[in-house]
Design a protein around this motif. Structure first.
Motif, mmCIF file in Angstrom:
data_model
loop_
_atom_site.group_PDB
_atom_site.id
_atom_site.type_symbol
_atom_site.label_atom_id
_atom_site.label_comp_id
_atom_site.label_asym_id
_atom_site.label_seq_id
_atom_site.Cartn_x
_atom_site.Cartn_y
_atom_site.Cartn_z
ATOM 1 N N SER A 134 -11.769 82.228 -45.879
ATOM 2 C CA SER A 134 -12.644 81.154 -46.359
ATOM 3 C C SER A 134 -12.930 81.343 -47.837
ATOM 4 O O SER A 134 -13.413 82.404 -48.256
ATOM 5 C CB SER A 134 -13.962 81.149 -45.580
ATOM 6 N N ALA A 144 -15.565 77.488 -48.297
ATOM 7 C CA ALA A 144 -15.386 76.481 -47.247
ATOM 8 C C ALA A 144 -16.695 75.717 -47.048
ATOM 9 O O ALA A 144 -17.764 76.320 -46.980
ATOM 10 C CB ALA A 144 -14.956 77.147 -45.947
ATOM 11 N N ARG A 166 -15.441 74.196 -41.931
ATOM 12 C CA ARG A 166 -15.941 75.442 -41.334
ATOM 13 C C ARG A 166 -15.874 75.427 -39.803
ATOM 14 O O ARG A 166 -15.938 76.482 -39.178
ATOM 15 C CB ARG A 166 -17.374 75.703 -41.790
#
Length: 341
Positions: free
Chosen positions: A286, A289, A294
């Motif tokens: 991530s 994100a 997510r």
């Protein structure tokens, strides 16, 4: 959750579709407050403009508060009952279908033009009676009361808030939607009822088209999550697109690690190559994100994961068979595929 789509829904569709009831009440309230002679005619035009906009601001503030609270409640309910991925997908498809239906009604398509959501008459009488008050809180009371006077588009957005699965996300959905409706409601409150009616007529076709596009966008998200061959990403897929092999590595146990990056608005690479018959781990990195990205789901494997804003998430995919393994965000707005061979 794609809040930009929700904002555009409110900006281009929400205000128009609800103007017949909520906008009419607001325009009437402002017109009554402006009736009669000005006791202070020496004031500047700017001061008089402030008097005209003050009730509009109160109305929008009340509307924002009540709808944000409603969104939080809907999101909390959706999270508490732990709606399955299939149920959330169905609700999203229904929400998209509702938006499409009201778009067809806005365009006056035969068979749809009579579809209008109206509150009970006793409630309408009560709201109108309150709006006659010249008290300072009258516009805010009217704005708060609009939560019980939903238009068709509002009902659709409420369904999206329910599918969000959390109070915070549900509140954000409804708050962004109301903020989107703000500019048009401000105009309706400031302008005379006749002028507002003329504007609604001129914008009817444009609003209907935007409603249809928004509805199709929402439905497509549900189709993406459901893995339907009718989803846009599958209809537009080309057979000559090559999968990225550089994102797949071998781990210490002889399995393979497929690495993707989750950013604000996409998963990349969009197509990653993997070997069939090998234990596989999906490594998601991530990098800032945000939003729906997510909420990662792999529908065919029944996998759901909430990714951090930054950091790594490892997901065991098991031994993969030849074919394609598709994944997406929980709303189907952002997608990716693992090509297994």
């Amino acid at each position: 959750m794609d809040l930009l789509a929700v904002l555009l829904t409110g900006l281009f569709a929400g205000g128009i579709s609800c103007a017949a009831v909520q906008g009419g009440l607001l325009a009437g309230l402002v017109a009554r407050q402006r009736s009669g002679e000005d006791p202070h005619p020496e004031r500047s035009a700017l001061a008089r403009l402030g008097d005209d906009l003050a009730p509009v601001g109160g109305f929008l503030a009340g509307k924002l508060v009540s709808h944000t609270v409603l969104g939080a409640l809907l999101g909390a309910v959706g999270g508490a009952v732990q709606l399955s991925l299939g149920t959330r997908t169905v609700l999203q498809l229904v929400a998209g279908a509702l938006i499409i239906v009201f778009g067809l009604a806005q365009l006056g398509v035969p068979g749809f033009r009579r579809i209008v959501v109206m509150p009970p008459l006793p409630w309408m009488r009560m709201v109108r009676a309150r709006s006659r008050s010249q008290a300072a809180f009258a516009p805010a009371v009217l704005g708060l009361a609009t939560v019980a006077i939903p238009c068709g588009v509002t009902l659709s957005v409420e369904a999206l808030a329910l599918t969000s699965g959390s109070a915070l996300s549900g509140a954000a959905v409804m708050a962004v939607f109301v903020l989107g409706t703000g500019p048009l409601f401000a105009l309706l409150g400031y302008a005379a009822r006749k002028a507002a009616t003329a504007w609604r007529g001129k914008l009817a076709v444009a609003t209907g088209i935007i409603l249809l596009l928004t509805g199709l966008y929402t439905v497509n998200g549900g189709l993406e999550v459901a893995g339907s061959p009718l989803a846009a990403s599958r209809l537009l897929a080309t057979s000559d697109g090559e999968a990225d092999r550089s994102a797949t590595t071998v781990d210490q146990d002889g399995g393979q690690v497929v690495e993707i990056i989750a950013t604000a608005g996409s998963y990349r690479p969009p197509n990653v190559a993997a070997r069939a018959g090998v234990p596989t781990t999906l490594l998601v990195r991530s990098q800032n994100a945000q939003g729906c990205v997510r909420a990662l789901v792999v529908p065919s494997l029944g996998i759901e994961r909430t990714l951090p804003v930054r950091g790594e998430t490892r997901i065991d995919l098991g031994v993969l068979e030849s074919g394609t393994l598709e994944y997406s965000c929980a709303m189907g707005m952002y997608t990716g595929v693992i090509t297994v061979a």
